[in-house]
Design an enzyme around this catalytic site. Structure first.
Site, PDB file in Angstrom:
ATOM      1  N   CYS A  27       0.955  -1.452  -0.196  1.00  0.00           N
ATOM      2  CA  CYS A  27      -0.047   0.223   0.109  1.00  0.00           C
ATOM      3  C   CYS A  27       0.706   1.098   0.338  1.00  0.00           C
ATOM      4  O   CYS A  27       1.702   1.310  -0.768  1.00  0.00           O
ATOM      5  CB  CYS A  27      -0.863  -0.265   1.164  1.00  0.00           C
ATOM      6  SG  CYS A  27      -2.195   1.391   0.961  1.00  0.00           S
ATOM      7  N   HIS A  73      -2.865  -5.877   1.355  1.00  0.00           N
ATOM      8  CA  HIS A  73      -2.703  -5.920   2.951  1.00  0.00           C
ATOM      9  C   HIS A  73      -2.041  -7.433   3.068  1.00  0.00           C
ATOM     10  O   HIS A  73      -2.866  -8.091   4.237  1.00  0.00           O
ATOM     11  CB  HIS A  73      -3.236  -5.437   3.814  1.00  0.00           C
ATOM     12  CG  HIS A  73      -3.257  -4.059   3.518  1.00  0.00           C
ATOM     13  ND1 HIS A  73      -2.041  -2.767   3.924  1.00  0.00           N
ATOM     14  CD2 HIS A  73      -4.158  -2.385   2.398  1.00  0.00           C
ATOM     15  CE1 HIS A  73      -2.309  -1.777   3.440  1.00  0.00           C
ATOM     16  NE2 HIS A  73      -3.390  -1.882   2.572  1.00  0.00           N
ATOM     17  N   GLU A 127      -0.225  -8.307   5.259  1.00  0.00           N
ATOM     18  CA  GLU A 127      -0.255  -8.164   7.114  1.00  0.00           C
ATOM     19  C   GLU A 127      -1.393  -8.185   7.475  1.00  0.00           C
ATOM     20  O   GLU A 127      -1.007  -8.977   9.048  1.00  0.00           O
ATOM     21  CB  GLU A 127       0.678  -7.053   7.228  1.00  0.00           C
ATOM     22  CG  GLU A 127      -0.118  -6.231   7.749  1.00  0.00           C
ATOM     23  CD  GLU A 127      -0.301  -5.249   6.182  1.00  0.00           C
ATOM     24  OE1 GLU A 127       0.365  -6.299   4.721  1.00  0.00           O
ATOM     25  OE2 GLU A 127      -0.976  -4.177   6.166  1.00  0.00           O
TER      26      GLU A 127
END
Lengths: 81, 227
Positions: free
Chosen positions: B88, B197, B199
């Site tokens: 991002c 994303h 994570e």
């Protein structure tokens, strides 16, 4: 003291989604006859000394390094009279 | 044997550093906090550049962060082969730093998009994607307003020809990215950037759409342990 203007515009081949949205909004507000809008950025750089070639060369370096992303944007440097 | 050390960078305005650090630990690595103003990589084996709104996205996303003191250390290290993953805002910073080609622009639809997104893994040859198989379909969260990948025709052609497109959106292009590109790598392959994303997708507990993000972290840790 001099004021140097840096105008940064998206390269013509890059889709300007924001400009298009503005162009679409204008007829709704009663503005007719607009065929396109492109959105850019204007920087007013105040320099201590005169806008001589050395100063302008510095401003061009600023534009190249930070003010514009030359991957997607073009810039022009002009001295405000 | 000591755990592999993965640096997680925090800029003012970074949001995802805690999740990134947690994902590193979840995979068995040591997460090492790196501070934007501190020009010290603390001897880490790899670096994760998390998402957020570093420096308020002022000027352009990633444009100011790219000149942070830490980046002055990270850029040459990455060029020399240090594995770096940017997600991002991290991807935007990597592009602004010219560690990855092209740029990320305002989504074609102008809306900020927050949803679960289908993604196809196009390359498992990077240190961050070796635990995937090529062509594998995964689901990861996306959340961004400026994720439309653009590059000039020559660059795009070189990316495609060189197998540098690592991730592509499936089931609809959310932001108008050229060639449905969700993520790319540099020529050497050690630097990877993507808008989705990983994570945020390592544990069922958090309501993530999948745990597909785990493979990013297991890939890099395996690579570092075997190095």
């Amino acid at each position: 003291m001099a004021r140097v203007i840096v105008d940064v515009m998206l390269k013509p081949e890059i889709l300007d989604a924001q400009g298009q949205a503005i162009a679409r909004a204008l007829p709704r507000l009663g503005f007719s006859g607009v065929s396109a809008v492109r959105q850019g950025k204007r920087f007013e750089v105040e320099i201590d000394g005169p806008a001589d070639e050395t100063a302008l060369s510095d401003v061009r370096k600023m534009a190249e390094t930070l003010l514009a992303n030359t991957v997607i944007e073009d810039y022009t440097v002009t001295v405000e009279s | 044997m000591s755990a592999a050390r993965v640096g997680v960078v925090t800029f003012p305005g970074t949001l995802d550093d805690q999740d990134a650090a947690r994902a590193v630990r979840h995979a068995g690595g040591e997460a090492v906090p790196l501070w934007h103003a501190d020009p010290d990589l603390r001897g880490v084996d790899a670096v994760f550049l998390p998402g957020g709104f570093s420096y308020g996205d002022y000027l352009r996303c990633g444009a100011i962060s790219r000149f942070a003191p830490l980046m002055e250390e990270l850029i040459p290290a990455a060029r020399a082969g240090l594995p770096v993953l940017g997600t991002c805002n991290g991807f935007q910073i990597l592009c602004e730093a010219h560690l990855l080609p092209g740029a990320l622009m305002r989504n074609a639809g102008l809306h900020y998009i927050c949803r679960d997104q289908g993604i196809r893994v196009e390359s498992s040859t990077t240190p961050w994607t070796s635990d995937f198989t090529e062509g594998q379909e995964i689901v990861l969260p996306i959340k961004h307003g400026e994720g439309r990948y653009v590059a000039d025709e020559a660059t795009l052609g070189a990316l495609e020809a060189g197998g540098q497109v690592v991730f592509r959106y499936t089931g609809g292009n959310p932001n108008g990215s050229l060639n449905d590109i969700a993520g790319i790598r540099n020529e050497a392959g050690n630097i990877v950037g993507l808008m989705p994303h990983p994570e945020h997708a390592v544990e069922d507990l958090t309501g993530a759409p999948s745990t597909d993000g785990r493979a990013f972290f297991s890939s890099i840790l395996k690579k570092l342990v075997n190095a």
